[in-house]
Design a protein around this motif. Sequence first.
Motif, PDB file in Angstrom:
ATOM      1  N   LYS A 121       0.818  -1.215   0.000  1.00 41.18           N
ATOM      2  CA  LYS A 121       0.000   0.000   0.000  1.00 41.18           C
ATOM      3  C   LYS A 121       0.850   1.262   0.000  1.00 41.18           C
ATOM      4  CE  LYS A 121      -3.676  -0.082   2.742  1.00 41.18           C
ATOM      5  NZ  LYS A 121      -4.848  -0.051   1.831  1.00 41.18           N
ATOM      6  N   LYS A 122       2.171   1.085  -0.034  1.00 42.20           N
ATOM      7  CA  LYS A 122       3.117   2.203  -0.086  1.00 42.20           C
ATOM      8  C   LYS A 122       3.084   3.055   1.177  1.00 42.20           C
ATOM      9  CE  LYS A 122       4.231   0.981  -4.267  1.00 42.20           C
ATOM     10  NZ  LYS A 122       5.483   0.224  -4.520  1.00 42.20           N
ATOM     11  N   VAL A 123       3.016   2.380   2.321  1.00 40.97           N
ATOM     12  CA  VAL A 123       3.156   3.120   3.578  1.00 40.97           C
ATOM     13  C   VAL A 123       4.570   3.688   3.672  1.00 40.97           C
ATOM     14  CG1 VAL A 123       1.404   1.782   4.786  1.00 40.97           C
ATOM     15  CG2 VAL A 123       3.804   1.025   4.843  1.00 40.97           C
ATOM     16  N   ASP A 124       4.759   4.624   4.604  1.00 39.29           N
ATOM     17  CA  ASP A 124       6.075   5.240   4.799  1.00 39.29           C
ATOM     18  C   ASP A 124       6.901   4.528   5.866  1.00 39.29           C
ATOM     19  OD1 ASP A 124       5.721   7.610   3.007  1.00 39.29           O
ATOM     20  OD2 ASP A 124       4.047   7.981   4.373  1.00 39.29           O
ATOM     21  N   ALA A 125       6.282   3.655   6.653  1.00 38.48           N
ATOM     22  CA  ALA A 125       6.955   2.910   7.716  1.00 38.48           C
ATOM     23  C   ALA A 125       5.991   1.854   8.231  1.00 38.48           C
ATOM     24  CB  ALA A 125       7.392   3.839   8.848  1.00 38.48           C
ATOM     25  N   LEU A 126       6.453   1.025   9.171  1.00 39.56           N
ATOM     26  CA  LEU A 126       5.611   0.031   9.830  1.00 39.56           C
ATOM     27  C   LEU A 126       5.646   0.250  11.334  1.00 39.56           C
ATOM     28  CD1 LEU A 126       6.679  -3.190   7.869  1.00 39.56           C
ATOM     29  CD2 LEU A 126       4.666  -1.758   7.444  1.00 39.56           C
ATOM     30  N   LYS A 127       4.596  -0.224  12.020  1.00 40.44           N
ATOM     31  CA  LYS A 127       4.484  -0.052  13.473  1.00 40.44           C
ATOM     32  C   LYS A 127       4.059  -1.362  14.112  1.00 40.44           C
ATOM     33  CE  LYS A 127       3.554   1.989  17.532  1.00 40.44           C
ATOM     34  NZ  LYS A 127       2.522   3.059  17.626  1.00 40.44           N
ATOM     35  N   ILE A 128       4.740  -1.730  15.210  1.00 37.13           N
ATOM     36  CA  ILE A 128       4.353  -2.906  15.991  1.00 37.13           C
ATOM     37  C   ILE A 128       4.181  -2.527  17.454  1.00 37.13           C
ATOM     38  CG2 ILE A 128       5.376  -4.631  14.462  1.00 37.13           C
ATOM     39  CD1 ILE A 128       7.830  -4.720  16.271  1.00 37.13           C
ATOM     40  N   TRP A 129       3.240  -3.218  18.117  1.00 35.59           N
ATOM     41  CA  TRP A 129       3.085  -3.134  19.562  1.00 35.59           C
ATOM     42  C   TRP A 129       3.597  -4.457  20.136  1.00 35.59           C
ATOM     43  CZ3 TRP A 129      -0.389  -0.864  16.280  1.00 35.59           C
ATOM     44  CH2 TRP A 129      -0.741   0.460  16.538  1.00 35.59           C
ATOM     45  N   VAL A 130       4.511  -4.391  21.111  1.00 39.71           N
ATOM     46  CA  VAL A 130       5.147  -5.635  21.549  1.00 39.71           C
ATOM     47  C   VAL A 130       4.886  -5.993  23.010  1.00 39.71           C
ATOM     48  CG1 VAL A 130       6.998  -5.362  19.851  1.00 39.71           C
ATOM     49  CG2 VAL A 130       7.336  -4.503  22.163  1.00 39.71           C
ATOM     50  N   ASP A 131       4.477  -5.038  23.850  1.00 37.16           N
ATOM     51  CA  ASP A 131       4.346  -5.358  25.280  1.00 37.16           C
ATOM     52  C   ASP A 131       2.975  -5.960  25.571  1.00 37.16           C
ATOM     53  OD1 ASP A 131       2.588  -2.958  26.648  1.00 37.16           O
ATOM     54  OD2 ASP A 131       3.717  -2.252  24.905  1.00 37.16           O
ATOM     55  N   ASP A 132       2.745  -6.279  26.857  1.00 33.36           N
ATOM     56  CA  ASP A 132       1.519  -6.981  27.246  1.00 33.36           C
ATOM     57  C   ASP A 132       0.381  -6.041  27.605  1.00 33.36           C
ATOM     58  OD1 ASP A 132       2.335  -5.954  29.670  1.00 33.36           O
ATOM     59  OD2 ASP A 132       2.584  -7.909  30.655  1.00 33.36           O
ATOM     60  N   ARG A 133       0.597  -4.737  27.334  1.00 31.67           N
ATOM     61  CA  ARG A 133      -0.448  -3.736  27.555  1.00 31.67           C
ATOM     62  C   ARG A 133      -0.980  -3.769  28.977  1.00 31.67           C
ATOM     63  NH1 ARG A 133       0.460  -0.271  24.871  1.00 31.67           N
ATOM     64  NH2 ARG A 133      -1.481   0.471  24.018  1.00 31.67           N
ATOM     65  N   GLY A 134      -0.052  -3.795  29.920  1.00 34.98           N
ATOM     66  CA  GLY A 134      -0.432  -3.786  31.323  1.00 34.98           C
ATOM     67  C   GLY A 134      -1.031  -5.078  31.818  1.00 34.98           C
ATOM     68  N   GLY A 135      -0.762  -6.181  31.120  1.00 35.96           N
ATOM     69  CA  GLY A 135      -1.263  -7.485  31.540  1.00 35.96           C
ATOM     70  C   GLY A 135      -2.537  -7.916  30.858  1.00 35.96           C
ATOM     71  N   ARG A 136      -3.076  -7.099  29.954  1.00 38.09           N
ATOM     72  CA  ARG A 136      -4.358  -7.459  29.326  1.00 38.09           C
ATOM     73  C   ARG A 136      -4.188  -8.404  28.152  1.00 38.09           C
ATOM     74  NH1 ARG A 136      -5.121  -2.226  25.701  1.00 38.09           N
ATOM     75  NH2 ARG A 136      -4.738  -3.225  23.686  1.00 38.09           N
ATOM     76  N   ALA A 137      -2.956  -8.560  27.655  1.00 41.73           N
ATOM     77  CA  ALA A 137      -2.745  -9.309  26.414  1.00 41.73           C
ATOM     78  C   ALA A 137      -1.384  -9.994  26.456  1.00 41.73           C
ATOM     79  CB  ALA A 137      -2.821  -8.357  25.217  1.00 41.73           C
ATOM     80  N   PRO A 138      -1.173 -10.977  25.585  1.00 38.60           N
ATOM     81  CA  PRO A 138       0.165 -11.564  25.478  1.00 38.60           C
ATOM     82  C   PRO A 138       1.120 -10.608  24.778  1.00 38.60           C
ATOM     83  CG  PRO A 138      -1.272 -12.482  23.793  1.00 38.60           C
ATOM     84  CD  PRO A 138      -2.143 -11.621  24.672  1.00 38.60           C
ATOM     85  N   LYS A 139       2.403 -10.757  25.081  1.00 32.51           N
ATOM     86  CA  LYS A 139       3.410  -9.998  24.347  1.00 32.51           C
ATOM     87  C   LYS A 139       3.513 -10.534  22.920  1.00 32.51           C
ATOM     88  CE  LYS A 139       6.616  -8.830  28.108  1.00 32.51           C
ATOM     89  NZ  LYS A 139       8.053  -8.914  28.517  1.00 32.51           N
ATOM     90  N   LEU A 140       4.001  -9.692  22.037  1.00 36.58           N
ATOM     91  CA  LEU A 140       4.314 -10.154  20.690  1.00 36.58           C
ATOM     92  C   LEU A 140       5.664 -10.858  20.744  1.00 36.58           C
ATOM     93  CD1 LEU A 140       3.310 -10.020  17.703  1.00 36.58           C
ATOM     94  CD2 LEU A 140       4.867  -8.068  17.419  1.00 36.58           C
ATOM     95  N   PRO A 141       5.733 -12.153  20.430  1.00 38.93           N
ATOM     96  CA  PRO A 141       7.014 -12.869  20.494  1.00 38.93           C
ATOM     97  C   PRO A 141       8.052 -12.204  19.593  1.00 38.93           C
ATOM     98  CG  PRO A 141       5.200 -14.417  20.264  1.00 38.93           C
ATOM     99  CD  PRO A 141       4.622 -13.050  20.041  1.00 38.93           C
ATOM    100  N   VAL A 142       9.282 -12.220  20.035  1.00 34.61           N
ATOM    101  CA  VAL A 142      10.333 -11.544  19.279  1.00 34.61           C
ATOM    102  C   VAL A 142      10.491 -12.140  17.886  1.00 34.61           C
ATOM    103  CG1 VAL A 142      12.260 -12.945  20.111  1.00 34.61           C
ATOM    104  CG2 VAL A 142      12.647 -10.549  19.440  1.00 34.61           C
ATOM    105  N   ALA A 143      10.190 -13.434  17.718  1.00 36.79           N
ATOM    106  CA  ALA A 143      10.286 -14.042  16.390  1.00 36.79           C
ATOM    107  C   ALA A 143       9.310 -13.378  15.414  1.00 36.79           C
ATOM    108  CB  ALA A 143      10.003 -15.542  16.477  1.00 36.79           C
TER     109      ALA A 143
END
Length: 460
Positions: free
Chosen positions: A197-219
């Motif tokens: 889509k020709k974005v200018d960059a990418l964004k990831i969320w990696v932490d557990d959001r204060g315990g509400r969700a799993p972390k994004l595995p580093v892989a």
Amino acid sequence: MSRKTMLNTVASLGLASVLTLALPAVAQTIVFEGARVIPGDGSAAIENAAIVVDRGVIARIGRKGDIGLPAGATTINLDGKTLMPAIISTHVHPGFQKGLTYAAENFTRDNIVGDLNRALYFGISTVMSQGIERSEVMFQIRADQAAGRLGGARLMLAGRGMGAPNAGPGNPVYANFAYELTTEAEARRAAQEQAAKKVDALKIWVDDRGGRAPKLPVALSRAVIEEGHKAGLKVAAHVFYHDDAVELAEAGIDSFAHLVRDKVMTDALINLMLRNNVYAMPNIGGAERGTHSSPPGWFEEPALAGLLRDTVGADVIARVGNSFAGRDPTVAARNRGNYAILQTSLARLSAAGARIVLGCDTGLEDHFFGYAEQKELELMAQAGMTPAQVIIAATSRAAEYLGLRDTGTLAPGKRADFLVLDANPLDEIRNTRRIAKMYLAGTEVDRAALKASLMQSARN
């Protein structure tokens, strides 16, 4: 066409809220002379300077009288003023706040463009939206700006961000905006879709959001980073924990969209960031706001308060003021301890020569476009950065991070994108708010029209 005629024409068409007006230059070549010029790259300011601008690009710059001036050029006298590059903001989220409401339903073209106009009024030339986006509206705005059909601060975007299930952006308003990744294949496919889509960059969320969700595995983070780099895209990570930041820096992440918040950043992490060219967005303004149980000095500082009154409704400003008085002093004290971690980390990063860029989560509720950036500059200086270092972070370094080769410094070959200030920000960083004029590609931005448009929107 006169300024008055232009404004009346635009108002009659109902476009005042979505256009940035700037009067055309009288001549192709303009000489700006007499001001102090801060180049924005850390080099010394030029006193009593002259800048020759030819068709929107800086042709020559130096002390007045030391450089040749072209015959027939238009001359603009700026005695007593200070020039610096226009500000560049690398972490924003436009379109969600409209008056007292903050909702997904507000994410419309007009509201997004209103935020871009508000940013421009505060001296911000370019903003990077960091991953809380949906539909095609942001891409359409970016295309219209590139074609010269639409003004406002230049929009760059990261498209749809990525995280683990339920681990994307925190506010419930943003529900279902991000990809929810569980496998490496999904991570690669999401990155490829956004790159296409020709974005200018990418964004990831990696932490557990204060315990509400799993972390994004580093892989999975590594898979997004690899795909992003294949497409020539930088990848920014929303981080909280120090250990995650270390893993990401080792995996090739390009920037941290926040400082780590569980502990002060160690020498080992900072040195890793230096070796691997990882940029840091301080993003401390939101955390600082929570440290007060009465209105802070920056809220009442005349220049900043004046800019806010020019662009935001009185009812919204009153709510912000009341929010400080309504905070439990015990909570504010705890927040001050957490905020001190960020201040110490920022001071350590700056002392080490890390790549710091202006980024402050602009567009979160009551964290207004332009206002958030101008406040953040002051907080960065309070944390230990010099005014010169803060200006670099907000201009040349931010341009470098975003891959903008034509702007960010005042030098030959660069676009003439600059602020004309009534006082010197090298003496006091808050002087970046004392904007007399703003120029983009050598053409003056009509800030009066912007103000009128923004206040009209605030009343609706």
